[in-house]
Scaffold this active site. Structure first.
Site, mmCIF file in Angstrom:
data_model
loop_
_atom_site.group_PDB
_atom_site.id
_atom_site.type_symbol
_atom_site.label_atom_id
_atom_site.label_comp_id
_atom_site.label_asym_id
_atom_site.label_seq_id
_atom_site.Cartn_x
_atom_site.Cartn_y
_atom_site.Cartn_z
ATOM 1 N N LYS A 1 0.699 -1.335 -0.162
ATOM 2 C CA LYS A 1 -0.065 -0.057 -0.120
ATOM 3 C C LYS A 1 0.697 1.420 0.074
ATOM 4 O O LYS A 1 1.075 1.740 1.054
ATOM 5 C CB LYS A 1 -0.832 0.052 1.191
ATOM 6 N N GLU B 1 -8.866 -6.369 -8.896
ATOM 7 C CA GLU B 1 -9.623 -5.619 -7.779
ATOM 8 C C GLU B 1 -9.959 -4.370 -8.357
ATOM 9 O O GLU B 1 -9.975 -3.995 -9.643
ATOM 10 C CB GLU B 1 -8.353 -5.221 -6.808
#
Length: 334
Positions: free
Chosen positions: A184, A217
């Protein structure tokens, strides 16, 4: 005319007091003061309550090289939800990004985030936090950065459980390779371009499909499907970000299996072709936590209406956010 304006404006030298006044004027003319009630900066070594002072050094390598990672946690009823799970992922991301975490032990980070949230007085919204290679110079290598930097902010927001369905589209913006998709990090240009692509086409968000035809995703969310056999399926996490909310959903979903509403819960590769035959679909992420998708690339998912099973899953997560075991009470004073 523009060139003349820029020349006349850029040649002015401003004093420290003028800079401060400009920043304060900017903040007083928008909603920053109420939206961002508190920030922490390791550069100044404390909590900042004036949005005009919520700034980063321009030579911070997170700013000009993207050498930084971040994470988040939702704030609901004065409690931070799944903070520990997010912190664990945060530190894994930092390790993969080769950012030194020694100056910021996990317990210290946790304490800072709780103290900052308490100082804000905010009881509903979210927090976001970053670990950077730090300020130092404008080179590519972070070797010249004396120390990493930690920043965090409280974002006040009123939100509720999502009950309306949205549209999704498949984006042509290239996916991140697994090394970067599973960390991330602050390099979010592909995510930004994919959401802009979706908005240009009248959709809420985009879905990435990899070069093998498997669903990956969304730009800031995981994707979940209910198959015609009433199985909950999420794409495997080996090439995409391991969503904390998605993992919590997978932990709670067996309750619906026990109730006879779902037949199974699984993570596996699922082709876009199979996914389109799902009877229900949803985006799953911290700020949602479950957002039903009723149309994908112009075609309805199931009957094109919000499905009962996704709403049942949403109810499970929402109840977990309000009264589950992964809530940490913020130590507000008074």
């Amino acid at each position: 005319m523009v060139a003349l304006f820029l020349r006349s404006r850029c040649t002015n030298k401003v004093s420290q007091m003028q800079v401060l006044q400009k920043l304060q004027d900017k903040c007083s003319s928008n909603t920053n003061r109420s939206t961002y009630p508190a920030m922490y900066s390791s550069v100044v070594g404390g909590i900042i309550l004036d949005p005009a002072m919520m700034v980063l050094p321009i030579d911070d390598h997170m700013v000009h090289r993207g050498h930084g990672v971040f994470d988040t946690a939702m704030l609901l009823d004065g409690c931070l939800y799944e903070l520990d799970a997010h912190l664990d992922r945060f530190l894994r991301s930092a390790a993969k990004a080769r950012i030194d975490t020694a100056p910021f032990p996990r317990d210290a980070l946790r304490s800072i985030l709780l103290q900052m949230t308490a100082a804000s007085g905010c009881r509903k919204g979210s927090i976001r936090y970053w670990l950077s290679a730090g300020p130092g110079d404008f080179l590519l290598s972070s070797a010249g950065c004396p120390a990493p930097a930690f920043y965090a902010v409280v974002i006040a927001a009123d939100y509720d459980q999502c009950r309306d369905g949205v549209r999704a589209v498949t984006t042509s913006v290239p996916m991140k390779p697994p090394l970067f998709a599973t960390v991330k990090n602050v390099n979010y240009l592909p995510n930004v371009l994919s959401i802009m692509d979706a908005e240009d086409r009248g959709a809420f968000a985009a879905v990435w499909v990899d070069d093998q035809g498997y669903v990956a995703e969304g730009p800031m969310v995981n994707v979940a499907f209910i198959t015609p056999d009433r199985e909950l399926v999420l794409p495997a996490f080996d090439k995409i970000l391991s969503g904390c909310t998605a993992k919590r959903l997978l932990a709670l979903a067996p309750k619906l299996v026990d109730a006879g509403l779902l037949t199974a819960v699984a993570t596996r590769n699922i082709t876009a072709e199979d996914a389109r035959r799902s009877v229900e679909m949803a985006f799953v992420g911290s700020g949602l936590p479950v957002l039903p998708v009723v149309e994908w690339d112009g075609n309805p998912i199931g009957d094109g209406e919000v499905g009962q099973l996704m709403m049942a899953l949403s109810d499970l997560l929402w109840e977990d956010m309000k009264s589950g075991p992964d809530r940490i009470a913020v130590p507000y004073s008074g």
